[in-house]
Motif scaffolding. Structure first.
Motif, PDB file in Angstrom:
ATOM      1  N   MET A  45       0.835  -1.206   0.000  1.00  0.00           N
ATOM      2  CA  MET A  45       0.000   0.000   0.000  1.00  0.00           C
ATOM      3  C   MET A  45       0.868   1.255   0.000  1.00  0.00           C
ATOM      4  N   LYS A  46       0.455   2.239  -0.771  1.00  0.00           N
ATOM      5  CA  LYS A  46       1.125   3.541  -0.787  1.00  0.00           C
ATOM      6  C   LYS A  46       0.452   4.485   0.210  1.00  0.00           C
ATOM      7  N   ILE A  47       1.261   5.349   0.796  1.00  0.00           N
ATOM      8  CA  ILE A  47       0.735   6.439   1.613  1.00  0.00           C
ATOM      9  C   ILE A  47       1.210   7.747   1.013  1.00  0.00           C
ATOM     10  N   LEU A  48       0.282   8.638   0.741  1.00  0.00           N
ATOM     11  CA  LEU A  48       0.603   9.944   0.166  1.00  0.00           C
ATOM     12  C   LEU A  48       0.544  11.001   1.260  1.00  0.00           C
ATOM     13  N   VAL A  49       1.587  11.842   1.338  1.00  0.00           N
ATOM     14  CA  VAL A  49       1.638  12.877   2.368  1.00  0.00           C
ATOM     15  C   VAL A  49       1.898  14.241   1.718  1.00  0.00           C
ATOM     16  N   PRO A  50       0.915  15.119   1.663  1.00  0.00           N
ATOM     17  CA  PRO A  50       1.159  16.487   1.178  1.00  0.00           C
ATOM     18  C   PRO A  50       1.930  17.290   2.224  1.00  0.00           C
ATOM     19  N   VAL A  51       2.918  18.059   1.776  1.00  0.00           N
ATOM     20  CA  VAL A  51       3.707  18.895   2.685  1.00  0.00           C
ATOM     21  C   VAL A  51       3.764  20.316   2.125  1.00  0.00           C
ATOM     22  N   LYS A  52       3.770  21.300   3.015  1.00  0.00           N
ATOM     23  CA  LYS A  52       3.748  22.698   2.593  1.00  0.00           C
ATOM     24  C   LYS A  52       4.971  23.440   3.109  1.00  0.00           C
ATOM     25  N   ARG A  53       5.505  24.321   2.287  1.00  0.00           N
ATOM     26  CA  ARG A  53       6.629  25.190   2.654  1.00  0.00           C
ATOM     27  C   ARG A  53       6.054  26.459   3.276  1.00  0.00           C
ATOM     28  N   VAL A  54       6.411  26.697   4.547  1.00  0.00           N
ATOM     29  CA  VAL A  54       5.891  27.857   5.275  1.00  0.00           C
ATOM     30  C   VAL A  54       7.036  28.560   5.995  1.00  0.00           C
ATOM     31  N   ILE A  55       6.766  29.741   6.523  1.00  0.00           N
ATOM     32  CA  ILE A  55       7.751  30.422   7.366  1.00  0.00           C
ATOM     33  C   ILE A  55       8.011  29.572   8.604  1.00  0.00           C
ATOM     34  N   ASP A  56       9.281  29.402   8.955  1.00  0.00           N
ATOM     35  CA  ASP A  56       9.640  28.598  10.110  1.00  0.00           C
ATOM     36  C   ASP A  56       8.928  29.123  11.362  1.00  0.00           C
ATOM     37  N   TYR A  57       8.443  28.196  12.192  1.00  0.00           N
ATOM     38  CA  TYR A  57       7.638  28.608  13.348  1.00  0.00           C
ATOM     39  C   TYR A  57       8.432  29.393  14.386  1.00  0.00           C
ATOM     40  N   ASN A  58       9.772  29.355  14.303  1.00  0.00           N
ATOM     41  CA  ASN A  58      10.594  30.123  15.244  1.00  0.00           C
ATOM     42  C   ASN A  58      10.809  31.572  14.801  1.00  0.00           C
ATOM     43  N   VAL A  59      10.411  31.887  13.578  1.00  0.00           N
ATOM     44  CA  VAL A  59      10.667  33.209  13.008  1.00  0.00           C
ATOM     45  C   VAL A  59       9.527  34.158  13.354  1.00  0.00           C
ATOM     46  N   LYS A  60       9.861  35.384  13.742  1.00  0.00           N
ATOM     47  CA  LYS A  60       8.845  36.411  13.969  1.00  0.00           C
ATOM     48  C   LYS A  60       8.373  36.944  12.623  1.00  0.00           C
ATOM     49  N   VAL A  61       7.102  36.843  12.373  1.00  0.00           N
ATOM     50  CA  VAL A  61       6.530  37.229  11.083  1.00  0.00           C
ATOM     51  C   VAL A  61       6.437  38.752  10.987  1.00  0.00           C
ATOM     52  N   ARG A  62       6.811  39.285   9.813  1.00  0.00           N
ATOM     53  CA  ARG A  62       6.717  40.731   9.561  1.00  0.00           C
ATOM     54  C   ARG A  62       5.675  40.983   8.474  1.00  0.00           C
ATOM     55  N   VAL A  63       4.856  41.989   8.698  1.00  0.00           N
ATOM     56  CA  VAL A  63       3.842  42.373   7.720  1.00  0.00           C
ATOM     57  C   VAL A  63       4.431  43.417   6.781  1.00  0.00           C
ATOM     58  N   LYS A  64       4.111  43.320   5.499  1.00  0.00           N
ATOM     59  CA  LYS A  64       4.581  44.304   4.525  1.00  0.00           C
ATOM     60  C   LYS A  64       4.055  45.696   4.880  1.00  0.00           C
ATOM     61  N   PRO A  65       4.840  46.740   4.593  1.00  0.00           N
ATOM     62  CA  PRO A  65       4.408  48.103   4.947  1.00  0.00           C
ATOM     63  C   PRO A  65       3.046  48.496   4.368  1.00  0.00           C
ATOM     64  N   ASP A  66       2.716  47.976   3.175  1.00  0.00           N
ATOM     65  CA  ASP A  66       1.447  48.341   2.561  1.00  0.00           C
ATOM     66  C   ASP A  66       0.282  47.466   3.033  1.00  0.00           C
ATOM     67  N   GLY A  67       0.577  46.513   3.933  1.00  0.00           N
ATOM     68  CA  GLY A  67      -0.481  45.665   4.469  1.00  0.00           C
ATOM     69  C   GLY A  67      -1.035  44.654   3.489  1.00  0.00           C
ATOM     70  N   SER A  68      -0.318  44.410   2.392  1.00  0.00           N
ATOM     71  CA  SER A  68      -0.822  43.487   1.368  1.00  0.00           C
ATOM     72  C   SER A  68      -0.544  42.023   1.695  1.00  0.00           C
ATOM     73  N   GLY A  69       0.281  41.769   2.693  1.00  0.00           N
ATOM     74  CA  GLY A  69       0.600  40.385   3.033  1.00  0.00           C
ATOM     75  C   GLY A  69       1.777  40.311   3.977  1.00  0.00           C
ATOM     76  N   VAL A  70       2.360  39.127   4.074  1.00  0.00           N
ATOM     77  CA  VAL A  70       3.494  38.886   4.955  1.00  0.00           C
ATOM     78  C   VAL A  70       4.789  38.974   4.151  1.00  0.00           C
ATOM     79  N   ASP A  71       5.799  39.590   4.731  1.00  0.00           N
ATOM     80  CA  ASP A  71       7.091  39.756   4.072  1.00  0.00           C
ATOM     81  C   ASP A  71       7.861  38.438   4.116  1.00  0.00           C
ATOM     82  N   LEU A  72       8.169  37.874   2.951  1.00  0.00           N
ATOM     83  CA  LEU A  72       8.881  36.593   2.873  1.00  0.00           C
ATOM     84  C   LEU A  72      10.353  36.765   2.488  1.00  0.00           C
ATOM     85  N   ALA A  73      10.788  38.007   2.282  1.00  0.00           N
ATOM     86  CA  ALA A  73      12.165  38.250   1.847  1.00  0.00           C
ATOM     87  C   ALA A  73      13.154  37.898   2.949  1.00  0.00           C
TER      88      ALA A  73
END
Length: 249
Positions: A1-29
């Motif tokens: 039997m096969k098992i399929l596991v979807p995985v997602k690339r996200v900001i590391d949970y230890n990182v403090k998230v910064r919002v873009k100055p224009d409020g359009s989203g999260v800064d990923l740079a």
């Protein structure tokens, strides 16, 4: 039997998230990215089922930019057998993800799909349920324990009244909660071996899935700063502050 596991690339949970100055989203740079923690739990559970002789192959799949290859390599280093990258630089909403995964499932024919219950970037708790609906498969959500039987899978989930166990007919979709297991660390030899494991590259167009967004982000903002606490000298003063300042009584 096969098992399929979807995985997602996200900001590391230890990182403090910064919002873009224009409020359009999260800064990923220049921000550290890693595998979604709930997806790490999914990969670990799939590997444990394989090690117990309940599965023959574990496949990890990711939908995102070319850099998501690194996330797949993490899954391969943990012990998965091969990966699939559905490459796109567009923002992909949960319904589109579920539609792509449906095509991947129909192509790979796994007996079980193990999905993280949610992603820590957008907190959407939708993909597993949508995928189950599109496939017409059984689903067990927020699993804290998974046991495979003969053509069935028992999923134990935490509810307000205690624990609930549901028996699902396979094939099935299972979404994982935090207490299901503790993901393993990839050893250096396995990290080196992962570089030689195959990763197939696809695009949403290969599956005929339209990624046109159905949702519009109006604004992204940081939460208000938490006010400093104060010490009170008596219960009476505490009650007075709760009633007249906090307005909770």
């Amino acid at each position: 039997m096969k098992i399929l596991v979807p995985v997602k690339r996200v900001i590391d949970y230890n990182v403090k998230v910064r919002v873009k100055p224009d409020g359009s989203g999260v800064d990923l740079a220049n921000v550290k990215m890693s595998m979604n923690p709930f997806d790490e739990i999914s990969v670990e559970e799939a590997l444990r089922l394989k090690e117990a002789g309940k599965a023959d192959e574990v496949i990890v799949v990711s939908i995102g930019p070319k850099q998501a290859t690194e996330t797949l390599r993490t899954g391969l280093a943990m012990g998965a057998d091969r990966g699939i990258l559905v490459q796109t630089d567009d923002s992909v909403e949960p319904l589109a993800v579920a539609k792509i995964l449906k095509k991947v499932v129909e192509e790979e024919e796994p007996g079980l799909v193990i999905v993280g219950k949610q992603a820590i970037d957008d907190d959407c708790n939708q993909t597993g349920q949508m995928l189950a609906a599109l496939l017409g498969w059984s689903q067990g959500t927020f699993a804290s324990k998974v046991e495979l039987g003969e053509g069935t899978v028992d999923v134990t989930r935490e509810i307000d009244g205690g624990l609930q166990t549901v028996k699902l007919k396979m094939p099935a979709i299972v979404t994982t909660d935090l207490r299901l297991n503790e993901p393993r660390y990839a050893s250096l030899p396995n990290i080196m071996k992962a570089k030689k494991k195959p990763i197939a590259e696809k695009t949403p167009a290969d599956y005929g899935v339209d990624l046109t967004p159905r949702l519009t982000v109006i604004k992204t903002a940081e939460p208000e700063a938490r006010q400093a606490g104060v010490k009170v000298a008596s219960v009476g003063e505490l009650i007075d502050k709760l009633k007249n300042e906090a307005g909770v009584l």
